[in-house]
Scaffold this motif. Structure first.
Motif, PDB file in Angstrom:
ATOM      1  N   LEU A  52       3.951   5.487   5.313  1.00 29.96           N
ATOM      2  CA  LEU A  52       3.241   6.197   4.346  1.00 29.96           C
ATOM      3  C   LEU A  52       3.898   7.381   3.906  1.00 29.96           C
ATOM      4  CD1 LEU A  52      -0.447   5.518   5.983  1.00 29.96           C
ATOM      5  CD2 LEU A  52       0.528   4.631   3.645  1.00 29.96           C
ATOM      6  N   GLY A  53       4.524   8.085   4.634  1.00 28.59           N
ATOM      7  CA  GLY A  53       5.356   9.319   4.570  1.00 28.59           C
ATOM      8  C   GLY A  53       6.475   8.819   3.470  1.00 28.59           C
ATOM      9  N   GLU A  72       6.339   8.309  -4.111  1.00 24.17           N
ATOM     10  CA  GLU A  72       5.174   8.698  -5.195  1.00 24.17           C
ATOM     11  C   GLU A  72       5.531  10.097  -5.760  1.00 24.17           C
ATOM     12  OE1 GLU A  72       0.313   9.332  -5.292  1.00 24.17           O
ATOM     13  OE2 GLU A  72       1.270   9.088  -3.482  1.00 24.17           O
ATOM     14  N   GLU A  73       5.760  10.922  -4.938  1.00 24.13           N
ATOM     15  CA  GLU A  73       5.984  12.470  -5.696  1.00 24.13           C
ATOM     16  C   GLU A  73       7.330  12.342  -6.228  1.00 24.13           C
ATOM     17  OE1 GLU A  73       4.112  15.116  -5.244  1.00 24.13           O
ATOM     18  OE2 GLU A  73       2.489  14.059  -4.270  1.00 24.13           O
ATOM     19  N   ALA A  79       0.682   1.422  -7.538  1.00 25.58           N
ATOM     20  CA  ALA A  79       0.666   1.774  -6.254  1.00 25.58           C
ATOM     21  C   ALA A  79       0.414   0.944  -5.345  1.00 25.58           C
ATOM     22  CB  ALA A  79      -0.613   2.899  -6.054  1.00 25.58           C
ATOM     23  N   ASN A 126      -4.199   3.813  -0.270  1.00 26.11           N
ATOM     24  CA  ASN A 126      -4.734   5.178  -0.176  1.00 26.11           C
ATOM     25  C   ASN A 126      -4.754   5.790  -1.749  1.00 26.11           C
ATOM     26  OD1 ASN A 126      -5.404   4.994   2.373  1.00 26.11           O
ATOM     27  ND2 ASN A 126      -3.831   6.275   3.106  1.00 26.11           N
ATOM     28  N   ALA A 127      -3.568   5.538  -2.144  1.00 24.10           N
ATOM     29  CA  ALA A 127      -3.381   6.081  -3.751  1.00 24.10           C
ATOM     30  C   ALA A 127      -3.956   5.176  -4.576  1.00 24.10           C
ATOM     31  CB  ALA A 127      -1.782   6.314  -3.881  1.00 24.10           C
ATOM     32  N   LYS A 136       4.814   8.288   0.310  1.00 24.42           N
ATOM     33  CA  LYS A 136       4.430   9.560  -0.330  1.00 24.42           C
ATOM     34  C   LYS A 136       5.341  10.477  -1.165  1.00 24.42           C
ATOM     35  CE  LYS A 136       1.085  12.538  -1.339  1.00 24.42           C
ATOM     36  NZ  LYS A 136       0.171  12.091  -2.255  1.00 24.42           N
ATOM     37  N   LEU A 151       0.680   1.696  -1.208  1.00 19.78           N
ATOM     38  CA  LEU A 151      -0.028   2.639  -1.133  1.00 19.78           C
ATOM     39  C   LEU A 151      -1.545   2.521  -1.380  1.00 19.78           C
ATOM     40  CD1 LEU A 151       2.536   4.676  -3.365  1.00 19.78           C
ATOM     41  CD2 LEU A 151       2.227   4.969  -0.753  1.00 19.78           C
TER      42      LEU A 151
END
Length: 195
Positions: free
Chosen positions: A52-53, A59-60, A98, A105-106, A56, A103
């Motif tokens: 997930l990190g 994603e960023e 996503a 959660n997103a 993320k 992802l």
């Protein structure tokens, strides 16, 4: 319903263990399984945090938006009743991107936003529109480029090569997505669903 099934499985196993005089084995198996569940869960937490990190960071870094740009021409064809510049289309594309990266959660808030926006376009508020059904089919079947949860579970369970599942997962989810799209497009053409 699933709780009832689990309850009956537990009751039957205790009953059979008691009849056969092996209730100690049933108790030991229950305790051993509980211990294994805790060990797997703790291992799972670390691996999931890592994946997930990484997702993320992706994603960023804008990876979702890159995938979204590539998906937009396909999504416009899958959702012909949604204007290309409508907020629903943006939410749909980001939601699918996503999901492809694992992802969840997103993806969930984007999917909910897409459904709200699609409901605004829906002329029959009490019935799901074709676009809503198509989005649901895509979310349910969802092509997975990186099956992060499965990799994490396999790692926590001690797999020597947890990433070996990537190819087969991509193939299986691609087939399921194609099947879902064909099914939803077939059913939306049937007269019975036009009422």
């Amino acid at each position: 319903m699933i709780n009832i099934i689990w309850f009956f499985l537990i009751v039957i196993s205790i009953f059979v263990g008691g009849i056969r005089g092996q209730i100690e084995k049933v108790t030991k198996a229950a305790i051993d399984s509980a211990n294994s569940a805790v060990e797997i869960s703790l291992g799972f937490i670390g691996v999931m945090a890592l994946w997930l990190g990484l997702m993320k960071i992706a994603e960023e870094a804008g990876l979702i938006h890159v995938i979204a740009r590539g998906l937009k021409p396909i999504m416009i064809r899958l959702f012909p009743e949604v204007p290309a510049d409508h907020p629903a289309m943006g939410a749909i594309v980001l939601n699918i991107a996503a999901n492809m990266l694992g992802l969840g959660n997103a993806a969930t808030p984007l999917g909910l936003k897409a459904m709200r926006e699609l409901q605004k376009l829906n002329p029959k508020k009490e019935t799901a529109s074709n676009a809503m059904c198509t989005l649901l089919a895509l979310n349910t079947s969802s092509v997975q480029l990186i099956p992060a949860t499965t990799i994490a579970l396999m790692t926590a369970a001690g797999s020597r090569n947890p990433t070996a599942i990537i190819g087969t997962t991509l193939l299986a989810t691609s087939v399921s997505t194609i099947t879902a799209v064909i099914a939803v497009k077939f059913f939306e053409k049937l007269h019975i669903f036009h009422s």
